[in-house]
Structure formats: C-alpha cells, structure tokens
Design a protein around this motif. Structure first.
Motif, short mmCIF file in Angstrom:
data_model
loop_
_atom_site.label_atom_id
_atom_site.label_comp_id
_atom_site.label_asym_id
_atom_site.label_seq_id
_atom_site.Cartn_x
_atom_site.Cartn_y
_atom_site.Cartn_z
N GLU A 110 -6.43 -11.69 -2.46
CA GLU A 110 -5.12 -12.33 -2.60
C GLU A 110 -5.15 -13.63 -1.81
O GLU A 110 -5.10 -13.62 -0.58
CB GLU A 110 -4.01 -11.42 -2.06
CG GLU A 110 -3.81 -10.16 -2.85
CD GLU A 110 -3.14 -10.37 -4.19
OE1 GLU A 110 -2.65 -11.49 -4.47
OE2 GLU A 110 -3.10 -9.42 -4.98
N GLU A 161 0.03 -3.53 -6.08
CA GLU A 161 -0.63 -4.74 -5.59
C GLU A 161 0.42 -5.64 -4.96
O GLU A 161 1.55 -5.71 -5.44
CB GLU A 161 -1.32 -5.48 -6.72
CG GLU A 161 -2.50 -4.76 -7.30
CD GLU A 161 -3.15 -5.55 -8.44
OE1 GLU A 161 -2.63 -6.63 -8.81
OE2 GLU A 161 -4.16 -5.07 -8.97
N ASN A 217 -9.28 -8.49 -6.51
CA ASN A 217 -9.53 -7.77 -5.27
C ASN A 217 -9.15 -8.59 -4.05
O ASN A 217 -9.10 -8.08 -2.95
CB ASN A 217 -11.01 -7.35 -5.17
CG ASN A 217 -11.38 -6.37 -6.26
OD1 ASN A 217 -10.71 -5.37 -6.43
ND2 ASN A 217 -12.41 -6.68 -7.01
N HIS A 239 0.83 -1.21 0.00
CA HIS A 239 0.00 0.00 0.00
C HIS A 239 0.86 1.25 0.00
O HIS A 239 0.55 2.22 -0.70
CB HIS A 239 -0.93 0.00 1.20
CG HIS A 239 -2.18 -0.80 0.99
ND1 HIS A 239 -3.26 -0.75 1.83
CD2 HIS A 239 -2.52 -1.69 0.03
CE1 HIS A 239 -4.21 -1.55 1.40
NE2 HIS A 239 -3.77 -2.14 0.31
#
Length: 189
Positions: free
Chosen positions: A114, A62, A112, A57
């Motif tokens: 993981e 990602e 969206n 982040h």
C-alpha cells in the motif's frame, strides 16, 4: 478525476456496521479503546497508518477499502492531479494526530503493498507508537522526520529512507514544528 476528500472514518463505520460489529467488538479486536475507534469514525482524529492497518486487519479487509479504492486493474497510474486526499480533521478539543494521506495505487487489484504520500503535521509528534503485521518503507521527500522504533530514535532528512518490520512498535512524525512529506509503502502481511 479527484472527487474531493475521502472520509475514511465513515467508510470504517459503514464496514464495521455491515459486518455486524459493535464499537466494543472492534475495540477488542484491535486493542484500541472504544473512544479511539469512535473518534476515528466521527472524524475527530486522523490516525497514523498503523492504526488504520490494525482496524483493517480486525475487519478482515484491505486498507484500500477505507480509501474507496476499487482494486479492479492489473496496474494503476495516478497522475498528480488525480490523487485523492483523505479528510483532515481536528477534534473540537483541538487534538490532532497530524496525518493525511493520498493513495498512490488505488485501482491495482490483488496488491500486497500500500503506497501513500503522507503529510505529517507538527501534531503528529503527539502520537504513540503502534505496531501491526507487515513491513514499512519510508522515503522522506520534504521536511525532517523523527522515526521511533521501540527505544531507538533517529531523524531523517529529505532523501533519507528507512525500512523496518512494522510488528515492532513504531512512530513516524515531524521532527520539528514544520510539515514533512514522505512516501510510505506498507506491506501488510
């Protein structure tokens, strides 16, 4: 297809440097110490997923980028012999965080969630709680797992699961001196 272990620390360092961030700047963005970031980048520790998500982040990427995932396909099937583990390392001082990961959806584009197969070693019990944006779902495959959510603690056995808001400080570790394996699905909002 398994090309060996992915060196997550090296990928983090490459991305950080390509974005022009110093260790100090990344530390400030994550709230971690420069020493902790340096240990990750130099493979002296294998941190929990929560720490990797905070780093992702902070770099605005990602988490899949750290695992050399391409994200090009509308769906992905990963055969058991095709999973790629991350590097599992111990520091020279013998400090281990006791986590290793295998991505279960490396090529799915615009994901969206993981999903990971996570191996927890006894050293994971030394970890501290982390928090990050999103949600987590954990399903225990093998071993006994201790889950800590702020002051709440519980032991999960094979077949048990938990779903929680990952903005709450949390820690997932083995409950004893044996290895545990879990499926962890992280929604990083």
């Amino acid at each position: 297809m398994n090309s060996g272990e992915v060196k997550v620390g090296e990928k983090i360092k490459q991305i950080r440097e390509s974005m022009g961030f110093s260790l100090q700047e990344l530390a400030e963005r994550t709230g971690f110490s420069t020493a902790f970031i340096s240990q990750i980048e130099n493979h002296l520790i294998s941190p929990p997923l929560g720490a990797l998500i905070k780093v992702a982040h902070s770099l605005n990427v990602e988490i899949g980028k750290f695992f050399e995932q391409s994200g090009k396909a509308p769906f992905t099937i990963v055969r058991k012999h095709e999973r790629t583990p991350t590097s599992r390392v111990a520091s020279k001082e013998g400090i281990r965080y006791g986590y290793s990961y295998e991505s279960l959806a490396p090529d799915k584009i615009n994901r969206n969630m993981e999903p990971f197969l996570v191996t927890l070693e006894p050293e994971s019990r030394k970890g501290v709680p982390y928090n990050h944006e999103g949600e987590e779902f954990i399903f225990v495959l093998e071993g006994r797992v201790e889950v800590q959510l702020v002051d709440y603690r519980d032991i999960l056995e094979p077949g048990d699961s938990i779903y929680y808001d990952s903005s709450v400080p949390h820690r997932v570790s083995t409950a004893d001196e044996n290895i545990a394996r879990i499926i962890a699905v992280i929604y990083a909002s």
